[in-house]
Motif scaffolding. Structure first.
Motif, PDB file in Angstrom:
ATOM      1  N   LEU A 118       0.791  -1.231   0.000  1.00 29.57           N
ATOM      2  CA  LEU A 118       0.000   0.000   0.000  1.00 29.57           C
ATOM      3  C   LEU A 118       0.824   1.282   0.000  1.00 29.57           C
ATOM      4  O   LEU A 118       0.363   2.303  -0.499  1.00 29.57           O
ATOM      5  N   ALA A 119       2.010   1.247   0.561  1.00 31.47           N
ATOM      6  CA  ALA A 119       2.812   2.464   0.716  1.00 31.47           C
ATOM      7  C   ALA A 119       3.615   2.762  -0.543  1.00 31.47           C
ATOM      8  O   ALA A 119       4.026   1.852  -1.271  1.00 31.47           O
ATOM      9  N   ASP A 120       3.844   4.067  -0.776  1.00 32.85           N
ATOM     10  CA  ASP A 120       4.709   4.490  -1.880  1.00 32.85           C
ATOM     11  C   ASP A 120       6.173   4.293  -1.518  1.00 32.85           C
ATOM     12  O   ASP A 120       7.016   4.107  -2.393  1.00 32.85           O
ATOM     13  N   ALA A 121       6.474   4.364  -0.239  1.00 29.47           N
ATOM     14  CA  ALA A 121       7.830   4.125   0.272  1.00 29.47           C
ATOM     15  C   ALA A 121       7.685   3.688   1.724  1.00 29.47           C
ATOM     16  O   ALA A 121       6.731   4.066   2.401  1.00 29.47           O
ATOM     17  N   TRP A 122       8.641   2.892   2.208  1.00 31.91           N
ATOM     18  CA  TRP A 122       8.599   2.479   3.609  1.00 31.91           C
ATOM     19  C   TRP A 122       9.996   2.044   4.042  1.00 31.91           C
ATOM     20  O   TRP A 122      10.859   1.750   3.220  1.00 31.91           O
ATOM     21  N   SER A 123      10.198   2.030   5.355  1.00 31.21           N
ATOM     22  CA  SER A 123      11.462   1.529   5.887  1.00 31.21           C
ATOM     23  C   SER A 123      11.227   0.977   7.284  1.00 31.21           C
ATOM     24  O   SER A 123      10.260   1.326   7.960  1.00 31.21           O
ATOM     25  N   LEU A 124      12.138   0.118   7.705  1.00 29.66           N
ATOM     26  CA  LEU A 124      12.103  -0.472   9.033  1.00 29.66           C
ATOM     27  C   LEU A 124      13.524  -0.500   9.566  1.00 29.66           C
ATOM     28  O   LEU A 124      14.417  -1.028   8.915  1.00 29.66           O
ATOM     29  N   THR A 125      13.715   0.105  10.719  1.00 21.83           N
ATOM     30  CA  THR A 125      15.012   0.092  11.393  1.00 21.83           C
ATOM     31  C   THR A 125      14.801  -0.573  12.740  1.00 21.83           C
ATOM     32  O   THR A 125      13.962  -0.125  13.526  1.00 21.83           O
ATOM     33  N   THR A 126      15.527  -1.662  12.993  1.00 25.69           N
ATOM     34  CA  THR A 126      15.330  -2.397  14.235  1.00 25.69           C
ATOM     35  C   THR A 126      16.584  -2.385  15.081  1.00 25.69           C
ATOM     36  O   THR A 126      17.684  -2.210  14.582  1.00 25.69           O
ATOM     37  N   GLY A 127      16.376  -2.597  16.355  1.00 21.68           N
ATOM     38  CA  GLY A 127      17.490  -2.700  17.289  1.00 21.68           C
ATOM     39  C   GLY A 127      16.990  -3.126  18.651  1.00 21.68           C
ATOM     40  O   GLY A 127      15.787  -3.123  18.919  1.00 21.68           O
TER      41      GLY A 127
END
Length: 161
Positions: A118-127
């Motif tokens: 659904l998104a035009d752009a996305w990101s995931l940063t985990t820690g």
């Protein structure tokens, strides 16, 4: 508690989400508040769904606190851009950064697949000390937007980039 700020054409809503099963419901309601008056019905539906999926992921894979930030702007007269960010206190185990469809019979595991669709752009940063999931949805915008998210410029939870 919702906090809404209007600065230079961008409206930002920031709210604490409950760390529990109600996180998705509260996220959907907060996104609806942030997008009140928007005429792009499909975008509103998609944004509510994406917000609830990111909140659910924060609850099931992360730790408290869970915070939702929704940025809304109209870079063109008929355009709408929405950026949704959910941060949490981090996840104790490694998380895949590439969404893969779950098995057909699985009852969960579709959240990031839905966000990616659904998104035009996305990101995931985990820690281990913080996780940040972000996405952008647009309606009626035909050019690339270079503005950074208000939420994206805030410091990430301790220990995350």
């Amino acid at each position: 508690m919702h906090r809404q700020v209007d600065c230079g054409g961008t409206t930002t809503l920031i709210t604490d989400l409950p760390y529990g099963p109600r996180a998705a419901e509260v996220a959907r309601q907060a996104v609806a508040v942030a997008l009140h008056g928007a005429t792009a019905g499909d975008l509103l539906d998609d944004a509510r769904l994406v917000g609830s999926e990111l909140a659910t992921n924060a609850f099931t894979s992360g730790s408290p606190p869970v915070i939702l930030c929704v940025d809304r702007s109209s870079p063109t007269a008929d355009g709408l851009e929405v950026e949704i960010t959910v941060t949490d206190g981090g996840c104790p185990h490694p998380v895949s950064l590439s969404p893969s469809p779950p098995e057909e019979e699985a009852q969960s595991g579709r959240g990031l697949v839905i966000v990616e669709a659904l998104a035009d752009a996305w990101s995931l940063t985990t820690g281990t000390h913080g996780t940040r999931a972000w996405c952008r949805l647009t309606h009626g915008i035909t050019h690339e937007i270079t503005r950074e998210s208000t939420c994206g410029t805030r410091p990430s939870p301790a220990g995350t980039p």
